[in-house]
Design an enzyme around this catalytic site. Structure first.
Site, PDB file in Angstrom:
ATOM      1  N   LYS A  35       0.820  -1.212   0.000  1.00  0.00           N
ATOM      2  CA  LYS A  35       0.000   0.000   0.000  1.00  0.00           C
ATOM      3  C   LYS A  35       0.856   1.265   0.000  1.00  0.00           C
ATOM      4  O   LYS A  35       0.384   2.340  -0.344  1.00  0.00           O
ATOM      5  CB  LYS A  35      -0.973  -0.020   1.165  1.00  0.00           C
ATOM      6  CG  LYS A  35      -2.005  -1.131   1.006  1.00  0.00           C
ATOM      7  CD  LYS A  35      -3.270  -0.879   1.767  1.00  0.00           C
ATOM      8  CE  LYS A  35      -4.380  -1.831   1.338  1.00  0.00           C
ATOM      9  NZ  LYS A  35      -4.023  -3.264   1.479  1.00  0.00           N
TER      10      LYS A  35
HETATM   11  C1  LIG Z   1      -4.638  -4.327   0.871  1.00  0.00           C
HETATM   12  C2  LIG Z   1      -3.864  -5.585   0.793  1.00  0.00           C
HETATM   13  C3  LIG Z   1      -4.198  -6.631  -0.108  1.00  0.00           C
HETATM   14  C4  LIG Z   1      -5.423  -6.567  -1.000  1.00  0.00           C
HETATM   15  O1  LIG Z   1      -5.275  -5.659  -2.057  1.00  0.00           O
HETATM   16  P1  LIG Z   1      -6.553  -5.131  -2.869  1.00  0.00           P
HETATM   17  O2  LIG Z   1      -6.011  -4.097  -3.784  1.00  0.00           O
HETATM   18  O3  LIG Z   1      -7.494  -4.543  -1.842  1.00  0.00           O
HETATM   19  O4  LIG Z   1      -7.172  -6.288  -3.568  1.00  0.00           O
HETATM   20  C5  LIG Z   1      -3.396  -7.751  -0.159  1.00  0.00           C
HETATM   21  N1  LIG Z   1      -2.326  -7.891   0.660  1.00  0.00           N
HETATM   22  C6  LIG Z   1      -1.978  -6.933   1.549  1.00  0.00           C
HETATM   23  C7  LIG Z   1      -0.809  -7.165   2.453  1.00  0.00           C
HETATM   24  C8  LIG Z   1      -2.716  -5.744   1.649  1.00  0.00           C
HETATM   25  O5  LIG Z   1      -2.371  -4.811   2.546  1.00  0.00           O
END
Ligand SMILES: *Cc1c(COP(=O)(O)O)cnc(C)c1O
Length: 429
Positions: free
Chosen positions: A107
């Site tokens: 993120k």
């Molecule tokens: C947010 C997140 C996801 C999921 O990603 P999306 O874009 O919401 O599908 C997967 N793994 C981790 C570690 C995350 O923080």
């Protein structure tokens, strides 16, 4: 580039509005009016191009009419100051590590680009903007880190008291400066409810210039397309079709992969790998989208019963199920399978994965049993963010990165908040 609202395609807005203004209405989903193609020169020299150069090229093609090249380069060079390495595990098996940013989760990539874009779009404003974010952990950490010291922006993060991990709590509460963490006496849904009430309060909105940094914002989604190109650029020459397996929750990551494919990325297929929150793999099998209440799992960043970016995927394919189900395959897995996959990765390849990456590995393996291809799975978090599950599954201590050790030594600074809108409102004013 103009943007339209999927809910009301005749409503066209500028980049600035799509990113800053309208995101407070939770149902709004903006998309660029067309997906531009990258040139064949770009792909011909992809193998010799750095992450930052690739990101600049992709951004200039998408947003070059709205932002001068020099500002794009500044945003990218500040946001992407870490590597996204592709590691080979086996002949046709690779993992793309998205977790080398400051909060050790993918993120960071979206949040850091978004912070740079906010700063650019707000450069001529003389009023401060306040970003409200409700978080169950990773999003708030990435946003706090990315917006720290961002000019003309204040960030207020709401997190559920006692319901985030130790590391996440430190990441949320130790930034200081223009970032405030509110520890709400409730759960994540309560935090979200307080934020939504604030957005629908006209007086608060006009006094504080409220905006959101949530995952449906195009400014967070779009930069996630960069690493699909960069992953491919690091791949040794292969004549097999290439597929990416994406550990999916709210589908931002998968949607970014589809955008990369539409921009010309030579990728054969994308795999939506999920936990038991399985409405997407089921849709891909039978054509019916049937969202369900969220089920809690050990891959908690993917605990989403009704993913908001699903409608973006429908939109990218003009609602044509046959096209969607050709390009995207989906598989779902239980926690038990995920723990076994972490063990399998450790034993076969000496690779310690986090639970989210392990789900992506499972999806890829499932696909590769039936299809000859070269597979890349996305690893979205550093294993030290989920030490209990990882150590239990792999029988091996996780290595704690130095940055995390430093972080754990910092003192927590948060404001306790009752679960009441009146108190939250008073605090904001
Ligand atoms: C947010 C997140 C996801 C999921 O990603 P999306 O874009 O919401 O599908 C997967 N793994 C981790 C570690 C995350 O923080």
């Amino acid at each position: 580039m103009n943007f339209y609202n999927i809910n009301n395609p005749s409503e066209q807005v500028s980049l600035k509005e799509a990113v800053l203004k309208s995101v407070t209405r939770v149902s709004d989903l903006y998309m660029p009016e067309y997906i531009p193609m990258l040139s064949s020169e770009f792909f011909n020299k992809l193998n010799n191009t750095s992450l930052q150069e690739i990101a600049c090229n992709v951004t200039k093609v998408m947003l070059g009419q709205d932002i001068p090249d020099i500002s794009i380069e500044n945003i990218i060079n500040r946001a992407l100051n870490f590597e996204i390495p592709l590691r080979q595990l086996d002949k046709n098996l690779y993992v793309l590590e998205l977790f080398h940013g400051p909060t050790l989760a993918f993120k960071d990539i979206g949040a850091r680009f978004m912070a740079g874009l906010f700063e650019y779009l707000l450069r001529n404003e003389n009023r401060e903007t306040t970003i409200l974010v409700a978080t169950s952990g990773d999003t708030g950490s990435a946003v706090a880190n990315a917006f720290f010291n961002c000019k003309m922006v204040k960030v207020v993060i709401l997190f559920p008291a006692g319901k985030v991990s130790n590391i996440q709590e430190k990441q949320l509460t130790t930034t200081g400066g223009n970032i405030t963490a509110l520890e709400v006496d409730g759960d994540f849904d309560d935090c979200q409810r307080l934020v939504k009430l604030a957005f629908s309060d006209a007086e608060l909105n006009s006094r504080l210039n409220l905006t959101s940094a949530n995952s449906i914002n195009f400014a967070r989604l779009f930069p996630q397309s960069f690493y699909y190109f960069y992953g491919l650029s690091q791949l040794a020459a292969t004549n097999k079709p290439v597929v990416f397996s994406v550990p999916s929750g709210n589908l931002g990551n998968l949607t970014a992969g589809i955008i990369a494919k539409k921009m010309g990325l030579p990728v054969h297929r994308l795999i939506a790998s999920t936990n038991v929150n399985r409405c997407v793999p089921e849709y891909l099998l039978n054509g019916r989208f049937d969202p369900q209440p969220t089920i809690h799992t050990i891959t908690n960043a993917m605990d989403v019963g009704n993913p908001s970016n699903f409608r973006r995927i429908l939109d990218l394919y003009n609602n044509q199920y046959n096209l969607i189900s050709t390009d995207i395959k989906g598989y779902w897995f239980t926690d038990e399978q995920t723990l076994r996959a972490m063990n399998d990765l450790q034993n076969r390849y000496l690779y310690q994965a986090d639970p989210h990456g392990a789900v992506a590995y499972l999806g890829l393996k499932e696909y590769m049993e039936r299809n000859d291809c070269c597979g890349i799975f996305l690893e979205t978090a550093h294993p030290s963010k989920f030490p209990d599950e990882v150590e239990k599954a792999t029988n091996k201590k996780v290595q704690i990165p130095e940055t995390l050790k430093d972080l754990m030594a910092l003192k927590k600074g948060s404001v306790k908040m009752p679960n009441s809108f009146a108190s939250f409102r008073d605090y904001l004013i």
